[in-house]
Design an enzyme around this catalytic site. Structure first.
Site, PDB file in Angstrom:
ATOM      1  N   SER A  23     -32.839  37.047 -15.733  1.00 14.22           N
ATOM      2  CA  SER A  23     -31.671  36.251 -16.101  1.00 14.22           C
ATOM      3  C   SER A  23     -30.576  37.141 -16.695  1.00 14.22           C
ATOM      4  O   SER A  23     -30.886  38.158 -17.325  1.00 14.22           O
ATOM      5  CB  SER A  23     -32.127  35.222 -17.153  1.00 14.22           C
ATOM      6  OG  SER A  23     -31.336  34.078 -17.136  1.00 14.22           O
ATOM      7  N   PRO A  24     -29.305  36.756 -16.516  1.00 16.56           N
ATOM      8  CA  PRO A  24     -28.247  37.577 -17.124  1.00 16.56           C
ATOM      9  C   PRO A  24     -28.383  37.601 -18.642  1.00 16.56           C
ATOM     10  O   PRO A  24     -28.598  36.569 -19.268  1.00 16.56           O
ATOM     11  CB  PRO A  24     -26.953  36.868 -16.689  1.00 16.56           C
ATOM     12  CG  PRO A  24     -27.360  35.485 -16.278  1.00 16.56           C
ATOM     13  CD  PRO A  24     -28.773  35.594 -15.805  1.00 16.56           C
ATOM     14  N   CYS A  26     -26.392  39.340 -21.978  1.00 18.72           N
ATOM     15  CA  CYS A  26     -25.378  40.158 -22.640  1.00 18.72           C
ATOM     16  C   CYS A  26     -26.062  41.202 -23.508  1.00 18.72           C
ATOM     17  O   CYS A  26     -26.997  40.879 -24.251  1.00 18.72           O
ATOM     18  CB  CYS A  26     -24.513  39.297 -23.563  1.00 18.72           C
ATOM     19  SG  CYS A  26     -23.364  38.246 -22.687  1.00 18.72           S
ATOM     20  N   ALA A  58     -23.224  38.382 -18.260  1.00 18.79           N
ATOM     21  CA  ALA A  58     -21.895  37.765 -18.200  1.00 18.79           C
ATOM     22  C   ALA A  58     -20.842  38.859 -18.304  1.00 18.79           C
ATOM     23  O   ALA A  58     -20.779  39.589 -19.301  1.00 18.79           O
ATOM     24  CB  ALA A  58     -21.745  36.779 -19.352  1.00 18.79           C
ATOM     25  N   GLN A 101     -22.944  38.326 -12.829  1.00 19.87           N
ATOM     26  CA  GLN A 101     -22.404  37.030 -13.280  1.00 19.87           C
ATOM     27  C   GLN A 101     -20.980  37.262 -13.802  1.00 19.87           C
ATOM     28  O   GLN A 101     -20.791  38.057 -14.729  1.00 19.87           O
ATOM     29  CB  GLN A 101     -23.291  36.486 -14.395  1.00 19.87           C
ATOM     30  CG  GLN A 101     -22.926  35.084 -14.827  1.00 19.87           C
ATOM     31  CD  GLN A 101     -23.715  34.629 -16.050  1.00 19.87           C
ATOM     32  OE1 GLN A 101     -23.743  35.313 -17.078  1.00 19.87           O
ATOM     33  NE2 GLN A 101     -24.357  33.483 -15.940  1.00 19.87           N
ATOM     34  N   TYR A 183     -18.641  28.133 -22.255  1.00 21.24           N
ATOM     35  CA  TYR A 183     -17.553  29.064 -21.987  1.00 21.24           C
ATOM     36  C   TYR A 183     -16.471  28.359 -21.154  1.00 21.24           C
ATOM     37  O   TYR A 183     -16.574  27.159 -20.884  1.00 21.24           O
ATOM     38  CB  TYR A 183     -18.111  30.343 -21.340  1.00 21.24           C
ATOM     39  CG  TYR A 183     -19.081  31.034 -22.278  1.00 21.24           C
ATOM     40  CD1 TYR A 183     -18.662  31.452 -23.541  1.00 21.24           C
ATOM     41  CD2 TYR A 183     -20.424  31.216 -21.953  1.00 21.24           C
ATOM     42  CE1 TYR A 183     -19.540  32.045 -24.436  1.00 21.24           C
ATOM     43  CE2 TYR A 183     -21.307  31.807 -22.850  1.00 21.24           C
ATOM     44  CZ  TYR A 183     -20.867  32.219 -24.086  1.00 21.24           C
ATOM     45  OH  TYR A 183     -21.733  32.796 -24.986  1.00 21.24           O
ATOM     46  N   ARG A 231     -23.875  29.159 -12.385  1.00 26.34           N
ATOM     47  CA  ARG A 231     -24.720  28.725 -13.510  1.00 26.34           C
ATOM     48  C   ARG A 231     -24.018  27.585 -14.219  1.00 26.34           C
ATOM     49  O   ARG A 231     -22.839  27.694 -14.586  1.00 26.34           O
ATOM     50  CB  ARG A 231     -25.001  29.866 -14.488  1.00 26.34           C
ATOM     51  CG  ARG A 231     -25.793  29.381 -15.702  1.00 26.34           C
ATOM     52  CD  ARG A 231     -26.356  30.502 -16.560  1.00 26.34           C
ATOM     53  NE  ARG A 231     -27.679  30.895 -16.083  1.00 26.34           N
ATOM     54  CZ  ARG A 231     -28.597  31.525 -16.839  1.00 26.34           C
ATOM     55  NH1 ARG A 231     -28.333  31.846 -18.082  1.00 26.34           N
ATOM     56  NH2 ARG A 231     -29.776  31.847 -16.339  1.00 26.34           N
ATOM     57  N   ARG A 325     -35.793  36.235 -22.246  1.00 22.29           N
ATOM     58  CA  ARG A 325     -36.543  36.856 -23.341  1.00 22.29           C
ATOM     59  C   ARG A 325     -37.905  37.364 -22.890  1.00 22.29           C
ATOM     60  O   ARG A 325     -38.378  38.409 -23.360  1.00 22.29           O
ATOM     61  CB  ARG A 325     -36.662  35.871 -24.503  1.00 22.29           C
ATOM     62  CG  ARG A 325     -35.315  35.638 -25.167  1.00 22.29           C
ATOM     63  CD  ARG A 325     -35.309  34.395 -26.024  1.00 22.29           C
ATOM     64  NE  ARG A 325     -35.466  33.177 -25.227  1.00 22.29           N
ATOM     65  CZ  ARG A 325     -35.466  31.955 -25.728  1.00 22.29           C
ATOM     66  NH1 ARG A 325     -35.324  31.784 -27.028  1.00 22.29           N
ATOM     67  NH2 ARG A 325     -35.604  30.905 -24.937  1.00 22.29           N
TER      68      ARG A 325
HETATM   69  C1  LIG Z   1     -30.114  38.662 -25.246  1.00 23.83           C
HETATM   70  C2  LIG Z   1     -29.666  37.495 -24.415  1.00 23.83           C
HETATM   71  C3  LIG Z   1     -28.433  37.541 -23.779  1.00 23.83           C
HETATM   72  C4  LIG Z   1     -28.018  36.485 -22.944  1.00 23.83           C
HETATM   73  N1  LIG Z   1     -26.848  36.599 -22.229  1.00 23.83           N
HETATM   74  C5  LIG Z   1     -26.570  35.693 -21.266  1.00 23.83           C
HETATM   75  C6  LIG Z   1     -25.526  35.921 -20.338  1.00 23.83           C
HETATM   76  O1  LIG Z   1     -24.896  36.975 -20.293  1.00 23.83           O
HETATM   77  N2  LIG Z   1     -25.263  34.945 -19.427  1.00 23.83           N
HETATM   78  C7  LIG Z   1     -25.983  33.781 -19.394  1.00 23.83           C
HETATM   79  O2  LIG Z   1     -25.700  32.923 -18.560  1.00 23.83           O
HETATM   80  N3  LIG Z   1     -27.012  33.572 -20.240  1.00 23.83           N
HETATM   81  C8  LIG Z   1     -27.330  34.500 -21.137  1.00 23.83           C
HETATM   82  N4  LIG Z   1     -28.431  34.333 -21.939  1.00 23.83           N
HETATM   83  C9  LIG Z   1     -29.294  33.171 -21.713  1.00 23.83           C
HETATM   84  C10 LIG Z   1     -30.439  33.555 -20.778  1.00 23.83           C
HETATM   85  O3  LIG Z   1     -29.975  34.016 -19.517  1.00 23.83           O
HETATM   86  C11 LIG Z   1     -31.421  32.385 -20.574  1.00 23.83           C
HETATM   87  O4  LIG Z   1     -30.738  31.347 -19.912  1.00 23.83           O
HETATM   88  C12 LIG Z   1     -31.985  31.865 -21.898  1.00 23.83           C
HETATM   89  O5  LIG Z   1     -32.333  32.921 -22.770  1.00 23.83           O
HETATM   90  C13 LIG Z   1     -33.224  31.010 -21.670  1.00 23.83           C
HETATM   91  O6  LIG Z   1     -34.222  31.725 -20.971  1.00 23.83           O
HETATM   92  P1  LIG Z   1     -35.503  32.399 -21.715  1.00 23.83           P
HETATM   93  O7  LIG Z   1     -36.225  31.282 -22.418  1.00 23.83           O
HETATM   94  O8  LIG Z   1     -36.302  32.983 -20.581  1.00 23.83           O
HETATM   95  O9  LIG Z   1     -35.006  33.432 -22.671  1.00 23.83           O
HETATM   96  C14 LIG Z   1     -28.838  35.341 -22.800  1.00 23.83           C
HETATM   97  C15 LIG Z   1     -30.060  35.291 -23.495  1.00 23.83           C
HETATM   98  C16 LIG Z   1     -30.485  36.350 -24.261  1.00 23.83           C
HETATM   99  C17 LIG Z   1     -31.840  36.278 -24.927  1.00 23.83           C
END
Ligand SMILES: Cc1cc2nc3c(=O)[nH]c(=O)nc-3n(C[C@H](O)[C@H](O)[C@H](O)COP(=O)(O)O)c2cc1C
Length: 370
Positions: A23-24, A26, A58, A101, A183, A231, A325
């Site tokens: 997943s994307p 940041c 992102a 993204q 956003y 997304r 994560r």
């Molecule tokens: C460190 C970090 C950075 C993230 N940055 C983005 C991002 O750039 N774009 C986005 O759409 N979601 C972002 N997310 C959300 C994740 O892509 C994901 O949707 C969310 O953490 C839930 O998934 P998980 O339970 O597997 O962590 C971020 C999450 C984390 C933990």
């Protein structure tokens, strides 16, 4: 044993070798929007670890669309050159497809880094003026954004188009438009943040007009052979906000315009959201959009067990699963999932000696397939 999670999946002319997506995420580690060594390490580790697709975080289409001053961008030649290093690494060594993204933070821009004290930047810290559909702030302590006028909307649309051209030139395999997590584009969609009285506010149809215009403009310049997805937040998790019915309609409108998949996330629009977290808590939204619209979906949110991911794909709830994560915790998650599900997964040749099925004597405590 055959695994649904480890079957290939094609979108347009791009084929992913399996259904696992990083997943994307940041990293807040860019300089003036340009990727750093950290990004090469962060993204590099995943393409030698088996997922079908890795998403670059992102990436802002203009400087004021960054969440923080550490955000990645794709609005300058320097930004493009810095990302080229990562794309080149993928081409030379990678075993995963690489997507990016594109994003605009809207009223949530000009924030601190997550490891700094929470809340927006102060003027003396270099705060900049955020923009949004309406002068409605994200929450207490946040300044209201400047409402975008028709000229301002054109500037933003053009920024998305230019960043799309740069992504195409760099040779990314897949592109995703970020319209989730509160956003800019999500702010247009939800009546909690969009109070406009022109043709971009009011009815559902009006509120989705700008995000759809941006999508269409991107699709027109993104190569026809390559997939473009979006997304979304399936719900604001807040009274009176955007909800799954809105999301289903939006997905159908996107599909008509050539959208290849919906990456189904949730929330992020307002601080008073009420989310009940649990394993795969957003999967039912992905399943509903997939079923009602007939479009491919990516499920995300607390998916981190191989059998859980397998059940989501095998049960037809989504076509892809994204992990965030879980991938930071275990970058070789795909290797371990293949082992748990008894699937074949090719390791990079430099790492073949770490394959438990090939070198069982090196791993006496585990037996492949168990
Ligand atoms: C460190 C970090 C950075 C993230 N940055 C983005 C991002 O750039 N774009 C986005 O759409 N979601 C972002 N997310 C959300 C994740 O892509 C994901 O949707 C969310 O953490 C839930 O998934 P998980 O339970 O597997 O962590 C971020 C999450 C984390 C933990």
């Amino acid at each position: 044993m055959s695994s649904a999670l480890f079957t290939p999946f094609s979108l347009r002319e791009t084929t992913l070798s399996n259904r696992i997506v990083v997943s994307p995420m940041c990293q807040y580690s860019a300089q003036e929007g340009s990727a750093s060594d950290w990004h090469l390490m962060h993204l590099g580790q995943f393409c030698v670890s088996g997922p079908g697709l890795v998403m670059v975080e992102a990436t802002a289409v203009e400087p004021r669309g960054r969440i923080s001053y550490g955000d990645l961008g794709l609005y300058s030649d320097d930004n493009e050159a810095a990302l080229r290093r990562i794309v080149t690494f993928y081409r030379e060594y990678g075993h995963s497809r690489l997507g990016i993204q594109l994003a605009h933070a809207g009223r949530k821009a000009s924030d601190h880094l997550p490891w700094e004290p929470p809340g927006p930047l102060a003027p003396e810290e270099g705060a900049w003026t955020a923009v949004g559909p309406s002068p409605v702030s994200y929450g207490e302590g946040w300044p209201p954004p400047q409402a975008l006028d028709p000229g301002g909307l054109e500037i933003i649309k053009e920024a998305f188009v230019q960043a799309t051209r740069r992504a195409a030139r760099l040779g990314f395999d897949l592109l995703e438009l970020h319209a989730a997590h509160g956003y800019l584009l999500h702010e247009f969609l939800s009546s909690l943040s969009n109070h406009r009285r022109d043709s971009y506010g009011g009815s559902r149809e009006n509120r989705r007009r700008f995000p759809l215009e941006v999508f269409e403009a991107m699709r027109a310049v993104w190569p026809a052979a390559k997939p473009l997805g979006v997304r979304i937040s399936a719900t604001d998790y807040a009274e009176g906000g955007w909800n799954i019915e809105d999301a289903v309609e939006f997905a159908a409108e996107l599909q008509k315009r050539g959208c290849d998949y919906i990456d189904v996330s949730g929330g992020g629009l307002v601080p008073h959201q009420k989310i009940t977290l649990g394993p795969g808590y957003q999967v039912p939204f992905a399943a509903r959009i997939r079923q009602e619209v007939g479009i491919a979906t990516m499920a995300v949110g607390m998916i981190n067990q191989p059998r859980q991911a397998e059940a989501i794909i095998a049960g037809g709830q989504a076509d892809l699963v994204a992990l965030a994560r879980g991938m930071l915790y275990d970058p070789r998650w795909a290797w371990h999932a293949a082992e748990a599900l008894g699937a074949e997964l090719e390791y990079p040749r430099q790492y073949r000696r770490a394959h438990p099925a090939r070198w069982p004597q090196a791993f006496p405590s585990r037996r492949a397939g168990e």
